[in-house]
Design a protein around this motif. Structure first.
Motif, PDB file in Angstrom:
ATOM      1  N   ASN A  66     -14.778  -8.454 -15.596  1.00  0.00           N
ATOM      2  CA  ASN A  66     -14.302  -7.010 -16.320  1.00  0.00           C
ATOM      3  C   ASN A  66     -14.040  -5.958 -14.458  1.00  0.00           C
ATOM      4  OD1 ASN A  66     -16.311  -8.634 -18.543  1.00  0.00           O
ATOM      5  ND2 ASN A  66     -14.236  -7.801 -18.712  1.00  0.00           N
ATOM      6  N   ILE A  67     -13.996  -6.721 -13.494  1.00  0.00           N
ATOM      7  CA  ILE A  67     -13.670  -5.298 -12.471  1.00  0.00           C
ATOM      8  C   ILE A  67     -12.334  -5.734 -11.670  1.00  0.00           C
ATOM      9  CG2 ILE A  67     -14.583  -4.819  -9.999  1.00  0.00           C
ATOM     10  CD1 ILE A  67     -17.274  -4.721 -11.438  1.00  0.00           C
ATOM     11  N   VAL A  68     -11.358  -5.074 -11.551  1.00  0.00           N
ATOM     12  CA  VAL A  68     -10.547  -5.494 -10.110  1.00  0.00           C
ATOM     13  C   VAL A  68     -10.910  -5.554  -9.007  1.00  0.00           C
ATOM     14  CG1 VAL A  68      -8.284  -4.605  -8.576  1.00  0.00           C
ATOM     15  CG2 VAL A  68      -8.193  -4.248 -11.409  1.00  0.00           C
ATOM     16  N   THR A  69     -10.681  -7.044  -8.615  1.00  0.00           N
ATOM     17  CA  THR A  69     -11.009  -7.405  -7.858  1.00  0.00           C
ATOM     18  C   THR A  69     -10.383  -6.959  -5.984  1.00  0.00           C
ATOM     19  OG1 THR A  69     -11.769  -9.649  -7.967  1.00  0.00           O
ATOM     20  CG2 THR A  69     -11.346  -9.215  -6.289  1.00  0.00           C
ATOM     21  N   LEU A  70     -11.172  -6.229  -5.084  1.00  0.00           N
ATOM     22  CA  LEU A  70     -10.489  -6.009  -3.828  1.00  0.00           C
ATOM     23  C   LEU A  70     -10.463  -7.184  -2.906  1.00  0.00           C
ATOM     24  CD1 LEU A  70     -11.447  -2.794  -2.104  1.00  0.00           C
ATOM     25  CD2 LEU A  70     -11.072  -5.010  -0.640  1.00  0.00           C
ATOM     26  N   PHE A  71      -9.176  -8.154  -2.348  1.00  0.00           N
ATOM     27  CA  PHE A  71      -8.762  -9.056  -1.219  1.00  0.00           C
ATOM     28  C   PHE A  71      -9.280  -8.565  -0.222  1.00  0.00           C
ATOM     29  CE2 PHE A  71      -6.197 -10.497  -5.512  1.00  0.00           C
ATOM     30  CZ  PHE A  71      -7.083 -10.979  -6.033  1.00  0.00           C
ATOM     31  N   THR A  72      -8.398  -7.159   0.453  1.00  0.00           N
ATOM     32  CA  THR A  72      -8.923  -7.308   1.765  1.00  0.00           C
ATOM     33  C   THR A  72      -7.583  -6.088   2.427  1.00  0.00           C
ATOM     34  OG1 THR A  72      -7.838  -8.022   4.267  1.00  0.00           O
ATOM     35  CG2 THR A  72      -6.014  -7.608   2.346  1.00  0.00           C
ATOM     36  N   TYR A  73      -8.568  -5.213   3.337  1.00  0.00           N
ATOM     37  CA  TYR A  73      -8.719  -4.120   3.429  1.00  0.00           C
ATOM     38  C   TYR A  73      -7.902  -3.738   5.084  1.00  0.00           C
ATOM     39  CZ  TYR A  73      -9.595   1.245   5.149  1.00  0.00           C
ATOM     40  OH  TYR A  73      -9.506   2.151   5.710  1.00  0.00           O
ATOM     41  N   PHE A  74      -6.423  -3.105   5.273  1.00  0.00           N
ATOM     42  CA  PHE A  74      -6.025  -3.286   6.618  1.00  0.00           C
ATOM     43  C   PHE A  74      -5.552  -2.084   7.006  1.00  0.00           C
ATOM     44  CE2 PHE A  74      -2.502  -5.265   3.776  1.00  0.00           C
ATOM     45  CZ  PHE A  74      -1.297  -4.512   4.489  1.00  0.00           C
ATOM     46  N   VAL A  75      -4.700  -2.071   8.110  1.00  0.00           N
ATOM     47  CA  VAL A  75      -4.309  -0.985   9.206  1.00  0.00           C
ATOM     48  C   VAL A  75      -2.797  -1.325   9.280  1.00  0.00           C
ATOM     49  CG1 VAL A  75      -4.267   0.920  10.686  1.00  0.00           C
ATOM     50  CG2 VAL A  75      -6.526   0.122   8.869  1.00  0.00           C
ATOM     51  N   GLU A  76      -1.341  -1.087   8.789  1.00  0.00           N
ATOM     52  CA  GLU A  76      -0.455  -1.477   9.028  1.00  0.00           C
ATOM     53  C   GLU A  76       0.125   0.156   9.745  1.00  0.00           C
ATOM     54  OE1 GLU A  76       1.835  -5.023  10.339  1.00  0.00           O
ATOM     55  OE2 GLU A  76       0.230  -4.595  10.441  1.00  0.00           O
ATOM     56  N   ASN A  77       0.480  -0.253  10.924  1.00  0.00           N
ATOM     57  CA  ASN A  77       1.355   1.192  11.244  1.00  0.00           C
ATOM     58  C   ASN A  77       0.749   2.425  11.157  1.00  0.00           C
ATOM     59  OD1 ASN A  77       3.472  -0.256  12.367  1.00  0.00           O
ATOM     60  ND2 ASN A  77       4.829  -0.713  10.773  1.00  0.00           N
ATOM     61  N   ASN A  78      -0.315   2.650  11.154  1.00  0.00           N
ATOM     62  CA  ASN A  78      -1.177   3.604  10.770  1.00  0.00           C
ATOM     63  C   ASN A  78      -0.939   4.108   9.417  1.00  0.00           C
ATOM     64  OD1 ASN A  78      -1.663   4.647  13.652  1.00  0.00           O
ATOM     65  ND2 ASN A  78       0.250   5.397  14.063  1.00  0.00           N
ATOM     66  N   ASN A  79      -0.645   2.708   8.384  1.00  0.00           N
ATOM     67  CA  ASN A  79      -1.167   2.789   7.124  1.00  0.00           C
ATOM     68  C   ASN A  79      -2.169   2.173   6.133  1.00  0.00           C
ATOM     69  OD1 ASN A  79       1.484   4.881   6.080  1.00  0.00           O
ATOM     70  ND2 ASN A  79       2.941   2.959   6.550  1.00  0.00           N
ATOM     71  N   HIS A  80      -3.119   2.904   6.036  1.00  0.00           N
ATOM     72  CA  HIS A  80      -3.851   2.059   5.919  1.00  0.00           C
ATOM     73  C   HIS A  80      -4.608   1.978   4.293  1.00  0.00           C
ATOM     74  CE1 HIS A  80      -6.940   4.476   8.922  1.00  0.00           C
ATOM     75  NE2 HIS A  80      -5.986   4.657   8.664  1.00  0.00           N
ATOM     76  N   CYS A  81      -4.404   0.019   4.250  1.00  0.00           N
ATOM     77  CA  CYS A  81      -3.741  -0.442   3.074  1.00  0.00           C
ATOM     78  C   CYS A  81      -5.298  -1.349   2.412  1.00  0.00           C
ATOM     79  CB  CYS A  81      -2.887  -1.392   3.125  1.00  0.00           C
ATOM     80  SG  CYS A  81      -1.466  -0.556   3.578  1.00  0.00           S
ATOM     81  N   ILE A  82      -5.308  -1.171   1.318  1.00  0.00           N
ATOM     82  CA  ILE A  82      -6.209  -1.693   0.221  1.00  0.00           C
ATOM     83  C   ILE A  82      -5.385  -3.479  -0.433  1.00  0.00           C
ATOM     84  CG2 ILE A  82      -8.147  -1.882  -1.822  1.00  0.00           C
ATOM     85  CD1 ILE A  82      -8.464   0.604  -0.526  1.00  0.00           C
ATOM     86  N   VAL A  83      -5.454  -4.088  -0.311  1.00  0.00           N
ATOM     87  CA  VAL A  83      -5.259  -4.908  -1.580  1.00  0.00           C
ATOM     88  C   VAL A  83      -6.004  -5.082  -2.553  1.00  0.00           C
ATOM     89  CG1 VAL A  83      -3.483  -7.250  -1.255  1.00  0.00           C
ATOM     90  CG2 VAL A  83      -3.672  -5.933   0.499  1.00  0.00           C
ATOM     91  N   MET A  84      -5.453  -4.974  -3.665  1.00  0.00           N
ATOM     92  CA  MET A  84      -6.045  -5.618  -4.315  1.00  0.00           C
ATOM     93  C   MET A  84      -5.701  -6.427  -5.443  1.00  0.00           C
ATOM     94  SD  MET A  84      -7.279  -1.499  -6.136  1.00  0.00           S
ATOM     95  CE  MET A  84      -5.516  -1.148  -5.136  1.00  0.00           C
ATOM     96  N   GLU A  85      -6.014  -7.170  -6.825  1.00  0.00           N
ATOM     97  CA  GLU A  85      -5.865  -8.190  -7.596  1.00  0.00           C
ATOM     98  C   GLU A  85      -4.664  -6.867  -8.590  1.00  0.00           C
ATOM     99  OE1 GLU A  85      -7.465  -9.416 -11.664  1.00  0.00           O
ATOM    100  OE2 GLU A  85      -8.740  -8.465 -11.146  1.00  0.00           O
TER     101      GLU A  85
END
Length: 543
Positions: A66-85
């Protein structure tokens, strides 16, 4: 933007003060994900980013249906990104806008998922701080996913409450949040859940809406200016109305302290349990009984009845191991010594469940040797006792509801203790120190998120571990006897867990989870009345 790293951007899902959210395809794993790209204004604040990364680490450890899973966190070309389910469906806010108020049955069904997800996060010390209908995703099947864990906490710590960067919608803030109290705990989420519950039942929030002034709304919140008569006139049951009032108490000390207490207040309306007794007092101490049993009689039963039709039992020779309790930061270690015991080679199947209990509760069906699921801890205990009776063995469990006791010397079937389960999953005295139960390659031993096709699989299809036991990584989580609680740092012999608690231990991961949940040391707790389609069990016996 067409692609970032291994993710192919499909479409824009939404945008707000935090940034933009994209639907993307993970080309390596061939699955859809949601990518949240943070607002550049936030990305320029290094102190905020450092704290945000730490919060992302915490959220990445929350693995729950019942919680959206967080897969990874990264920075690409100064963009901070969170990858989630990626959780398809509609937000609860959208549903309320389309339907208006929801029925009491619809409300309770959704509330159950919210309580399960929040309760799980709270046991790890994670407070959402921004519970509201817009952060609740609901699938077409009615399954709930809570989104954006941790984000509100970081923003609140930085005081970012200006227009466009406001920490959540003011209507759902708790009185202690409005007053900027420093001591914010899980009861703030319980209050916000209460306001969400009010909106589900009425189609609107309980505070002044014809104003652009946050101050006026905040005054209503702090003064407890909530009109419940609208709901009473709409025929909402007295019990649910009473629960709602308790969730939205202005003084947090008068609210239920945990999500488990909320379920108890609902008194069986949320999760139906046969012959359920009302929770009128805290659970009494669980006792481990060591009654004398005639040794010859027990040995005769073990020699002749170490299998249940197709359910073979494996002897696990006694020994010692070091178990680690995963904390939000670091680990706690404990030295454990166990006597020999038997544990089933396979998870209990649907065929075996029907043989003993009569009716198959499972969600996934089609093959008789699929693991049984959607069984509560109480259901599993009842199965063990009924199976013992069928085979003429002494029942292990006695009592009912919160006062169930376990006779460790009885020769009947039982759930393994958490320590027994982990020792067997590691391979016992034959352990080769694999990362998963039987291999360093999760694909060889487990059905999980990457290869399960979102369903269970017949038991025994993957590679067994060193003891010849199957599926101790993946397929379905498995109930253990123990209450969920912290390990002590002291060495222990044959530990059976805390004497009381709110959750019972689950082990092993499931078809739903990623590889991080498949390790023998990974643990999770569920309310003993919980029934999920990724939760089953296997059985054990004392030697």
């Amino acid at each position: 933007m067409q692609k970032i790293r291994d993710y192919r951007i499909i479409s824009l899902l939404g945008e707000g003060g935090m940034g933009k959210v994209y639907l993307a395809e993970d080309e390596m794993l061939e699955r859809k994900v949601a990518i949240k790209m943070l607002n550049p204004e936030l990305g320029s604040n290094q102190e905020l980013l450092a704290r945000f990364r730490q919060e992302a680490k915490v959220q990445a450890n929350l693995h729950h249906p019942n919680i959206v899973t967080l897969f990874t966190y990264f920075v690409e070309n100064n963009n901070h990104c969170i990858v989630m389910e990626y959780a398809p469906g509609k937000t609860l806010k959208q549903i309320i806008r389309e339907k208006g108020k929801l029925s009491e049955n619809e409300t309770l069904s959704l509330l159950k998922g919210m309580l399960d997800g929040l309760g799980y996060a709270h046991q790890y010390g994670v407070v959402h701080r921004d519970i509201k209908p817009a952060n609740i995703m609901v699938s077409e099947e009615g399954n709930v996913k809570i989104m954006d864990f941790g984000i509100a906490k970081v923003l609140g710590d930085r005081g970012l409450t200006r227009t466009g960067l406001k920490m959540g919608t003011v209507y759902y803030m708790s009185p202690e949040q409005v007053k900027a109290d420093k001591d914010i705990d899980q009861r703030t989420d319980i209050y916000s859940l209460g306001i969400t519950l009010y909106e589900m039942l009425s189609g609107t929030v309980p505070f002044t809406k014809n104003t652009d002034s946050d101050f006026i709304v905040m005054q209503d919140i702090v003064s407890g200016n909530i009109d419940y008569h609208l709901l009473a006139n709409d025929g909402i049951s007295n019990n649910l109305l009473t629960v709602l009032k308790s969730l939205t108490e202005t003084d947090k000390n008068n609210r239920p302290p945990t999500c488990m207490q909320v379920e108890k207040l609902l008194d069986g309306k949320l999760i139906p349990v046969e012959n359920k007794e009302p929770h009128k007092k805290p659970a009494p101490e669980i006792k481990i009984i060591h009654e004398p049993v005639q040794e010859q009689k027990r040995l005769e039963h073990i020699d002749k009845n170490v299998s249940l039709s197709h359910q073979h039992m494996v002897l696990v020779e006694g020994g010692s191991f070091i178990r680690k309790e995963k904390k939000l930061i670091g680990y706690r270690e404990q030295s454990v010594k166990l006597d020999s015991f038997y544990i089933s080679k396979y998870q209990v199947t649907q065929e075996e469940w029907e043989f003993v209990m009569g009716k198959n509760p499972s969600h996934f069906r089609g093959e008789r040797n699929l693991p049984v699921e959607k069984v509560s801890w109480f259901d599993s205990v009842e199965f063990c006792n009924k199976l013992s009776e069928k085979e003429g063995l002494q029942k292990v469990y006695s009592g009912s509801w919160d006062n169930i006791t376990m006779n460790m010397n009885a020769d009947g079937y039982r759930l393994p203790t958490e320590a027994e389960w982990e020792y067997a999953a590691r391979g016992g005295s034959l352990s080769k120190g694999y990362e998963y139960s039987g291999s360093n390659n999760s694909w060889e031993v487990a059905w999980y998120y990457v290869n399960s096709n979102n369903n269970t699989h017949p038991v025994g299809q993957k590679q067994p571990n060193e003891l010849g036991i199957y599926d101790m990584s993946g397929n379905v989580w498995e109930w253990c006897w123990d209450w969920y609680g912290n390990y002590s740092s002291d060495s222990q012999n044959n530990p059976a867990g805390p004497v009381s608690g709110s959750d019972r231990v689950n082990r092993g991961g499931s078809w739903f989870n990623d590889a991080g949940n498949l390790r023998p040391a990974d643990r999770y707790g569920s309310y003993p009345v919980s029934r999920h389609d990724n939760l089953g069990f296997r059985i054990a016996r004392t030697k």
